[in-house]
Design a protein around this motif. Structure first.
Motif, PDB file in Angstrom:
ATOM      1  N   ARG A   1      36.031-106.849 -15.092  1.00 34.46           N
ATOM      2  CA  ARG A   1      34.918-106.113 -15.680  1.00 34.46           C
ATOM      3  C   ARG A   1      33.780-105.960 -14.690  1.00 34.46           C
ATOM      4  O   ARG A   1      33.183-104.896 -14.592  1.00 34.46           O
ATOM      5  CB  ARG A   1      34.432-106.840 -16.945  1.00 34.46           C
ATOM      6  CG  ARG A   1      35.371-106.629 -18.103  1.00 34.46           C
ATOM      7  CD  ARG A   1      34.907-107.351 -19.341  1.00 34.46           C
ATOM      8  NE  ARG A   1      35.828-107.081 -20.449  1.00 34.46           N
ATOM      9  CZ  ARG A   1      35.848-107.753 -21.575  1.00 34.46           C
ATOM     10  NH1 ARG A   1      34.990-108.745 -21.771  1.00 34.46           N
ATOM     11  NH2 ARG A   1      36.703-107.444 -22.528  1.00 34.46           N
ATOM     12  N   ARG A   2      33.504-107.050 -13.979  1.00 33.23           N
ATOM     13  CA  ARG A   2      32.450-106.947 -12.971  1.00 33.23           C
ATOM     14  C   ARG A   2      32.758-105.819 -11.999  1.00 33.23           C
ATOM     15  O   ARG A   2      31.908-104.976 -11.712  1.00 33.23           O
ATOM     16  CB  ARG A   2      32.331-108.268 -12.208  1.00 33.23           C
ATOM     17  CG  ARG A   2      31.120-109.106 -12.597  1.00 33.23           C
ATOM     18  CD  ARG A   2      30.940-110.283 -11.638  1.00 33.23           C
ATOM     19  NE  ARG A   2      32.082-111.201 -11.658  1.00 33.23           N
ATOM     20  CZ  ARG A   2      32.209-112.195 -12.547  1.00 33.23           C
ATOM     21  NH1 ARG A   2      31.266-112.419 -13.441  1.00 33.23           N
ATOM     22  NH2 ARG A   2      33.266-112.969 -12.506  1.00 33.23           N
TER      23      ARG A   2
ATOM     24  N   TYR B   1      41.341 -98.955 -19.216  1.00 29.41           N
ATOM     25  CA  TYR B   1      41.139 -98.279 -20.493  1.00 29.41           C
ATOM     26  C   TYR B   1      40.428 -99.192 -21.475  1.00 29.41           C
ATOM     27  O   TYR B   1      39.545 -98.766 -22.216  1.00 29.41           O
ATOM     28  CB  TYR B   1      42.474 -97.814 -21.073  1.00 29.41           C
ATOM     29  CG  TYR B   1      42.952 -96.530 -20.434  1.00 29.41           C
ATOM     30  CD1 TYR B   1      42.348 -95.317 -20.757  1.00 29.41           C
ATOM     31  CD2 TYR B   1      43.964 -96.537 -19.500  1.00 29.41           C
ATOM     32  CE1 TYR B   1      42.773 -94.138 -20.173  1.00 29.41           C
ATOM     33  CE2 TYR B   1      44.394 -95.357 -18.906  1.00 29.41           C
ATOM     34  CZ  TYR B   1      43.799 -94.161 -19.245  1.00 29.41           C
ATOM     35  OH  TYR B   1      44.205 -92.995 -18.662  1.00 29.41           O
ATOM     36  N   ARG B   2      40.804-100.464 -21.475  1.00 26.72           N
ATOM     37  CA  ARG B   2      40.156-101.368 -22.418  1.00 26.72           C
ATOM     38  C   ARG B   2      38.686-101.569 -22.079  1.00 26.72           C
ATOM     39  O   ARG B   2      37.832-101.636 -22.966  1.00 26.72           O
ATOM     40  CB  ARG B   2      40.917-102.694 -22.472  1.00 26.72           C
ATOM     41  CG  ARG B   2      42.257-102.525 -23.202  1.00 26.72           C
ATOM     42  CD  ARG B   2      42.929-103.844 -23.522  1.00 26.72           C
ATOM     43  NE  ARG B   2      43.754-104.319 -22.411  1.00 26.72           N
ATOM     44  CZ  ARG B   2      45.036-104.680 -22.530  1.00 26.72           C
ATOM     45  NH1 ARG B   2      45.638-104.621 -23.695  1.00 26.72           N
ATOM     46  NH2 ARG B   2      45.702-105.099 -21.486  1.00 26.72           N
ATOM     47  N   THR B   3      38.405-101.634 -20.802  1.00 27.32           N
ATOM     48  CA  THR B   3      37.006-101.810 -20.399  1.00 27.32           C
ATOM     49  C   THR B   3      36.191-100.568 -20.744  1.00 27.32           C
ATOM     50  O   THR B   3      35.073-100.669 -21.256  1.00 27.32           O
ATOM     51  CB  THR B   3      36.912-102.102 -18.891  1.00 27.32           C
ATOM     52  OG1 THR B   3      37.678-103.273 -18.608  1.00 27.32           O
ATOM     53  CG2 THR B   3      35.471-102.321 -18.464  1.00 27.32           C
ATOM     54  N   LEU B   4      36.758 -99.416 -20.489  1.00 22.94           N
ATOM     55  CA  LEU B   4      36.044 -98.187 -20.829  1.00 22.94           C
ATOM     56  C   LEU B   4      35.751 -98.127 -22.324  1.00 22.94           C
ATOM     57  O   LEU B   4      34.648 -97.756 -22.736  1.00 22.94           O
ATOM     58  CB  LEU B   4      36.858 -96.962 -20.405  1.00 22.94           C
ATOM     59  CG  LEU B   4      36.899 -96.692 -18.893  1.00 22.94           C
ATOM     60  CD1 LEU B   4      37.882 -95.577 -18.574  1.00 22.94           C
ATOM     61  CD2 LEU B   4      35.510 -96.346 -18.368  1.00 22.94           C
ATOM     62  N   SER B   5      36.708 -98.514 -23.116  1.00 19.95           N
ATOM     63  CA  SER B   5      36.458 -98.385 -24.547  1.00 19.95           C
ATOM     64  C   SER B   5      35.456 -99.436 -25.016  1.00 19.95           C
ATOM     65  O   SER B   5      34.664 -99.191 -25.926  1.00 19.95           O
ATOM     66  CB  SER B   5      37.769 -98.397 -25.327  1.00 19.95           C
ATOM     67  OG  SER B   5      38.036 -99.645 -25.849  1.00 19.95           O
TER      68      SER B   5
ATOM     69  N   ILE C   1      28.106 -96.602 -21.730  1.00 21.32           N
ATOM     70  CA  ILE C   1      28.510 -95.441 -20.940  1.00 21.32           C
ATOM     71  C   ILE C   1      28.668 -94.234 -21.865  1.00 21.32           C
ATOM     72  O   ILE C   1      28.827 -94.376 -23.071  1.00 21.32           O
ATOM     73  CB  ILE C   1      29.851 -95.654 -20.193  1.00 21.32           C
ATOM     74  CG1 ILE C   1      30.952 -96.041 -21.195  1.00 21.32           C
ATOM     75  CG2 ILE C   1      29.705 -96.708 -19.127  1.00 21.32           C
ATOM     76  CD1 ILE C   1      32.330 -96.079 -20.584  1.00 21.32           C
ATOM     77  N   ASP C   2      28.599 -93.072 -21.258  1.00 24.99           N
ATOM     78  CA  ASP C   2      28.863 -91.831 -21.980  1.00 24.99           C
ATOM     79  C   ASP C   2      30.195 -91.273 -21.519  1.00 24.99           C
ATOM     80  O   ASP C   2      30.594 -91.453 -20.364  1.00 24.99           O
ATOM     81  CB  ASP C   2      27.770 -90.792 -21.692  1.00 24.99           C
ATOM     82  CG  ASP C   2      26.543 -91.023 -22.548  1.00 24.99           C
ATOM     83  OD1 ASP C   2      26.706 -91.406 -23.721  1.00 24.99           O
ATOM     84  OD2 ASP C   2      25.428 -90.817 -22.042  1.00 24.99           O
ATOM     85  N   GLU C   3      30.830 -90.605 -22.429  1.00 27.08           N
ATOM     86  CA  GLU C   3      32.112 -89.974 -22.119  1.00 27.08           C
ATOM     87  C   GLU C   3      31.906 -88.466 -22.036  1.00 27.08           C
ATOM     88  O   GLU C   3      31.256 -87.886 -22.897  1.00 27.08           O
ATOM     89  CB  GLU C   3      33.105 -90.309 -23.224  1.00 27.08           C
ATOM     90  CG  GLU C   3      34.514 -89.869 -22.936  1.00 27.08           C
ATOM     91  CD  GLU C   3      35.414 -90.188 -24.117  1.00 27.08           C
ATOM     92  OE1 GLU C   3      36.368 -90.948 -23.934  1.00 27.08           O
ATOM     93  OE2 GLU C   3      35.157 -89.667 -25.225  1.00 27.08           O
TER      94      GLU C   3
END
Lengths: 154, 154
Positions: free
Chosen positions: A26-27, A62-66, A74-76
């Motif tokens: 994640r970092r 993908y998991r971190t983005l979600s 964050i914005d998508e």
DNA sequence: ATTAATGCAAAGGATTTGCAATACC
DNA sequence: GGTATTGCAAATCCTTTGCATTAAT
């Protein structure tokens, strides 16, 4: 012209303050997103991450983005699907900005507008709608391409 | 409240005037899109089309949608991915409207705003950007759900 | 020690494609 | 008749999931 300076919050701090477990992956991903010079999709993010640590997995990306999306960090973006159906991501900024995507050259122009801020206020006031996220994307032809295409503009 | 009346152009006429070959499938799909009461995705469109003609093929649906998109006769929406990653379509209207998607109840509110029109003008004026398509989507909580969630609003 | 996050590999959903058959103009 | 469009089935792209393993607090 769009102002160049858009201040980004420190994602790492936000996360630890929310008691989210901080892993090496994640970092790494957060740092990449935060310092990205262009808009990244999941695949690009994975590729960059693997330069630092080849073991980072696609699923983790993908998991971190979600996770970051869920926490509104964050914005998508779709960027008008200028390049396929992927999604792009960027650290949330203090004031929303909108994206102008040129269909000809692919350039993405970021643009902050007081009128947009006003529009958001109106939406809340007139509809009683509580806004959580907004996404305004504009597709068309940027000034340079427009000039190139029609040199005889009055 | 969003005005209910949004006039739609006659897609069939637009197509024939552009010398696009008019097939039974296209006629059918266009009619469905034009008279749809809700936003349709490709799968829903296919299903409706097959009620009239079971031989309509999925590929034809996608090809027709991309044709209509290319000709700027329909708009493509994500509706904030409120229901997965599919795309929704609607016949283009004279003045753009934006979509408010309620994350709680899933309602989609259509909303026309003079401020939005002004914003578009500004984008053109300040950036020299020639706008072809715009997509403004807003996610959040609609008035009814907001009331239900926090009945003690001042 | 407990609980959450990861890697892996396989599944899933939406959309696209090549090609032969068909329908439009 | 010539060309664009269709159906079909397989392929592709992006994303998600189940489960055993590993790491964080």
């Amino acid at each position: 012209m769009a102002p160049a300076v858009i201040e980004r919050r420190a994602l790492r701090q936000e996360l630890t303050s929310k008691r989210v477990r901080m892993t090496a992956q994640r970092r790494l991903l957060i740092d990449i997103i935060q310092n990205a010079k262009r808009h990244l999709d999941a695949a690009a993010l994975l590729k960059l991450a693997r330069k630092h640590d080849p073991r980072v997995n696609r699923a983790t990306v993908y998991r971190t983005l979600s996770l970051l999306k869920r926490l509104s960090l964050i914005d998508e973006l779709d960027l008008m699907h200028i390049e396929g159906e992927k999604h792009y991501y960027e650290a949330k900024t203090q004031s929303d900005h909108l994206h102008l995507a040129c269909f000809r050259c692919g350039e993405i122009i970021e643009y902050i507008s007081p009128t947009f801020e006003r529009l958001k206020q109106e939406i809340g006031a007139e509809n009683g709608f509580r806004i959580a996220v907004t996404r305004l994307e504009v597709g068309g032809t940027c000034a340079r391409c427009a000039r190139a295409a029609a040199p005889t503009v009055p």
